[in-house]
Design a protein around this motif. Structure first.
Motif, short mmCIF file in Angstrom:
data_model
loop_
_atom_site.label_atom_id
_atom_site.label_comp_id
_atom_site.label_asym_id
_atom_site.label_seq_id
_atom_site.Cartn_x
_atom_site.Cartn_y
_atom_site.Cartn_z
N SER A 35 50.76 49.30 -4.74
CA SER A 35 49.48 48.69 -4.38
C SER A 35 49.37 48.58 -2.87
O SER A 35 50.36 48.28 -2.17
CB SER A 35 49.37 47.29 -5.01
OG SER A 35 48.27 46.59 -4.50
N TRP A 36 48.15 48.80 -2.35
CA TRP A 36 47.90 48.65 -0.91
C TRP A 36 48.05 47.20 -0.47
O TRP A 36 48.34 46.94 0.70
CB TRP A 36 46.50 49.16 -0.58
CG TRP A 36 46.38 50.64 -0.57
CD1 TRP A 36 45.73 51.42 -1.49
CD2 TRP A 36 46.93 51.54 0.39
NE1 TRP A 36 45.85 52.74 -1.16
CE2 TRP A 36 46.57 52.85 0.00
CE3 TRP A 36 47.69 51.37 1.54
CZ2 TRP A 36 46.96 53.98 0.71
CZ3 TRP A 36 48.07 52.49 2.26
CH2 TRP A 36 47.71 53.78 1.84
N VAL A 37 47.86 46.25 -1.37
CA VAL A 37 48.01 44.84 -1.00
C VAL A 37 49.47 44.55 -0.63
O VAL A 37 49.76 43.90 0.39
CB VAL A 37 47.57 43.93 -2.16
CG1 VAL A 37 47.81 42.47 -1.83
CG2 VAL A 37 46.09 44.16 -2.48
N ILE A 38 50.40 45.05 -1.44
CA ILE A 38 51.82 44.86 -1.14
C ILE A 38 52.18 45.57 0.15
O ILE A 38 52.96 45.05 0.97
CB ILE A 38 52.68 45.37 -2.31
CG1 ILE A 38 52.37 44.58 -3.58
CG2 ILE A 38 54.17 45.29 -1.98
CD1 ILE A 38 53.13 45.04 -4.80
N ALA A 39 51.62 46.75 0.38
CA ALA A 39 51.90 47.48 1.62
C ALA A 39 51.40 46.70 2.83
O ALA A 39 52.08 46.65 3.87
CB ALA A 39 51.25 48.86 1.57
N ALA A 40 50.23 46.09 2.73
CA ALA A 40 49.69 45.30 3.84
C ALA A 40 50.56 44.08 4.12
O ALA A 40 50.85 43.75 5.28
CB ALA A 40 48.25 44.88 3.54
#
Length: 309
Positions: A35-40
């Protein structure tokens, strides 16, 4: 009370900032998959802990810049001043531990760049290089009897020849409750490994028709099967047996000047109901073997869009 003491300076204990920095980098790499949220979140952690780590490493050479007042020239004996050597300030030095710590930061940053940049390029570049599939005119609606499947074969790119041949299973479902024409159009590639799916029923070769390079052959099929690994699908394309991970992909379609026109492919998680009343779980097209819904979809890498082959 003893006046003797140790001359060894006190060395600060190990810092926790490198651990936080490593956790941040790990979250970035994991987030690129999940997920991009975890990456951010991982990027924020890596930046914050990286700055704290760098500040901790360089604290021995940090200091306030002294304020310099107006220059004054004290009156002194010129001869004595010339005879006295000028006092030199010692140059700042770095211990071996500081050098190794700074080297570790540099190597970690280089390794992170080598790992992260190709992944980002792999994910972002297809968005700029993807090629949309051309629409295909299958001919008048009269070529598709209601409730029966017709096998449609055509060349997606005539310049490439037979390597671009595509096959679709087309069924006329009649009209929806809103009075709109309804078609079930299944793509013939198995969603296990992409092998060609075959209809489980006789093909009427004598009733074959051709329209602008598109060959239409009626078939009595209530199910479909993959001869490679035993995947089986029902008349709606839902998996009934074998290793496929989702339902058969479908084509979008439109009606133009009384003709049925194929559009782009899309992936299907599951189909509830039949024919014109079916409810379809529609997703962007994905390569065979990839889940598109459920918890399994979170465990698979992000697959870039691409033209089906």
């Amino acid at each position: 009370m003893s006046e003797t003491g140790h001359d060894t300076p006190h060395v600060p204990g190990p810092s926790l900032w490198p651990i936080g920095f490593a956790i941040g980098v790990a979250c970035v790499l994991l987030g690129l998959v999940i997920s991009w949220v975890i990456a951010a979140i991982g990027a924020v952690l890596a930046v914050v802990f990286g700055l704290l780590w760098a500040r901790d490493v360089t604290r021995d050479v940090q200091g306030e810049v002294p304020e310099i007042g107006p220059e004054t020239r004290p009156v002194a004996d010129v001869g004595a001043a010339a005879a006295a050597p000028a006092a030199e300030e010692p140059l700042p030095t770095y211990s071996r531990s500081r050098f190794l710590e700074a080297t570790t930061i540099g190597l970690g940053a280089a390794i992170g760049a080598v790992v992260t940049l190709p992944v980002l390029g792999f994910m972002v570049l297809p968005s700029f290089t993807d090629v949309e599939e051309n629409e295909v005119d299958l001919g008048p609606l009269e070529n598709f009897p209601e409730g029966e499947y017709v096998i449609a074969t055509y060349l997606a790119n005539p310049q490439q020849g037979e390597v671009s041949r595509r096959t679709a299973f087309v069924r006329n479902n009649g009209s929806t409750d809103a009075g709109e024409p309804s078609f079930t159009i299944l793509y013939s590639r198995c969603v296990h490994l992409g092998c060609p799916v075959q209809p489980n029923g006789p093909i009427d070769e004598d009733a074959a028709k051709e329209f602008k390079g598109v060959v239409l052959r009626p078939v009595l099929a209530q199910s479909f099967g993959c001869p490679c690994h035993g995947g089986q699908y029902n008349s709606e394309g839902n998996r009934t047996a074998g290793p496929p991970v989702r339902s058969l992909d479908r084509y979008a379609f439109s009606i133009k000047d009384g003709n049925l026109v194929l559009g782009e492919h899309y992936a299907v998680g599951n189909v509830n109901g039949t024919g014109a009343s079916a409810t379809i779980s529609k997703y962007p097209w994905s390569v065979p073997g990839t889940h598109v819904d459920g918890i399994e979809a979170w465990l698979y890498p992000i697959v870039p869009s691409q033209v089906t082959g």
